[in-house]
Scaffold this active site. Structure first.
Site, mmCIF file in Angstrom:
data_model
loop_
_atom_site.group_PDB
_atom_site.id
_atom_site.type_symbol
_atom_site.label_atom_id
_atom_site.label_comp_id
_atom_site.label_asym_id
_atom_site.label_seq_id
_atom_site.Cartn_x
_atom_site.Cartn_y
_atom_site.Cartn_z
ATOM 1 N N ASP A 81 56.486 19.639 50.737
ATOM 2 C CA ASP A 81 57.776 19.155 49.998
ATOM 3 C C ASP A 81 57.930 17.780 50.460
ATOM 4 O OD1 ASP A 81 59.818 18.962 52.453
ATOM 5 O OD2 ASP A 81 58.742 20.924 52.653
ATOM 6 N N ASP A 170 68.596 23.535 49.003
ATOM 7 C CA ASP A 170 68.466 23.144 50.299
ATOM 8 C C ASP A 170 69.737 23.155 51.072
ATOM 9 O OD1 ASP A 170 67.979 21.966 52.855
ATOM 10 O OD2 ASP A 170 66.944 20.316 51.919
ATOM 11 N N GLU A 172 71.512 23.305 54.766
ATOM 12 C CA GLU A 172 70.824 23.293 56.122
ATOM 13 C C GLU A 172 72.095 22.439 56.935
ATOM 14 O OE1 GLU A 172 67.959 20.498 56.999
ATOM 15 O OE2 GLU A 172 67.341 20.783 54.798
#
Length: 282
Positions: A81, A170, A172
């Site tokens: 990624d 994503d 986090e």
């Protein structure tokens, strides 16, 4: 001896008024994207600029960096990624090293698009990889639905061409302040649900959820409500994948290091290349 005064009462009042105007302007500036507020900027800590976040940015800081995975004799397919941090990527080098799939950061919040996205997203495709896009969530700036729509409108869509993976949320640690973005576990779960539901309504696909188990436990209360629909991309930089977030009995992708032998974070897809193709095809 005469006392020397700094100015008349009218002058002092004018100065106080000017100071108040200046403080109000500074307060407004600190609420803009990219600025650190007193509440989320610890003394002596310089926060990164908005837009610079990338997958796994907080993993080493919060969970540490252990050794590389041991050989479990399970079939895994290597992937990477990338984000603007990597700039223009040499996809031929990655392909020749055995990397067969890739994800590129497309967006963050509703205020940022990756300036290298076209080179990364199209370049990986052109070299033969199966590729997809990811969105770095900032739940403290706008709603999940708003961010999902922004993501789809700026590169995060999906097409059944056998080469395009579903988009990734994503979610986090917050690199700009409070790790849970100032949300309770219940409100965080609601935000994530808002995002994935909107993404599915726009694309027909369930978004992949990227997270780390320790963050998920802390910020969602270890919610188990997404495992039945959303593939898991788990971040853990160690020899084994460790405990997974609640509900998931297996991972689809494991991000096992941010310091691999070639550019980008490195990942194992849980299966041979035909399983990567199956995820792409839906």
């Amino acid at each position: 001896m005469p006392v020397h005064r700094s100015g008349s009462g009218t002058t002092r009042r004018s100065r106080f008024a000017a100071m108040g105007t200046l403080l109000a302007a500074l307060s407004l500036l600190l609420t803009l994207p990219g600025a650190a507020t007193a509440a989320n900027s610890p003394a002596g800590v310089t926060l990164p600029a908005r837009g610079t976040a990338r997958m796994g940015m907080g993993v080493v800081a919060h969970d540490g960096q252990g050794g590389l995975p041991r050989d479990t004799r399970a079939v895994q397919t290597e992937g990477v990624d990338v984000a603007s941090y990597q700039g223009n990527v040499n996809w031929a080098t990655l392909w020749n090293s055995g990397v067969k799939w890739a994800y590129a950061k497309a967006t963050e919040g509703t205020y940022y698009t990756n300036p290298y996205f076209a080179q990364q997203y199209n370049g990986s495709y052109n070299i033969g990889m199966i590729r997809g896009a990811y969105h770095f969530a900032t739940p403290d700036t706008t709603s999940g639905a708003t961010q999902a729509n922004y993501f789809v409108d700026h590169g995060g869509g999906w097409s059944k061409d056998g080469k395009t993976l579903p988009g990734v949320l994503d979610i986090e640690w917050n690199p700009y302040g409070d790790q849970c973005y100032g949300k309770t576990a219940a409100s965080m779960v609601s935000w994530i649900r808002d995002f994935v539901n909107t993404y599915k309504s726009r694309t027909g696909r369930d978004a992949v959820i990227y997270t780390a188990t320790s963050w998920w436990q802390t910020c969602t209360g270890n919610n188990a409500g997404f495992a039945a629909t959303n593939p898991l991309w788990v971040a853990r930089y160690n020899t084994t994948v460790g405990t997974l977030p609640a509900g998931w009995t297996y991972y689809t992708i494991w991000q096992y290091t941010s310091s691999g032998p070639t550019v980008g974070d490195h990942n194992h897809f849980n299966g041979a290349l035909d399983r990567v193709q199956a995820l792409a095809n839906g």
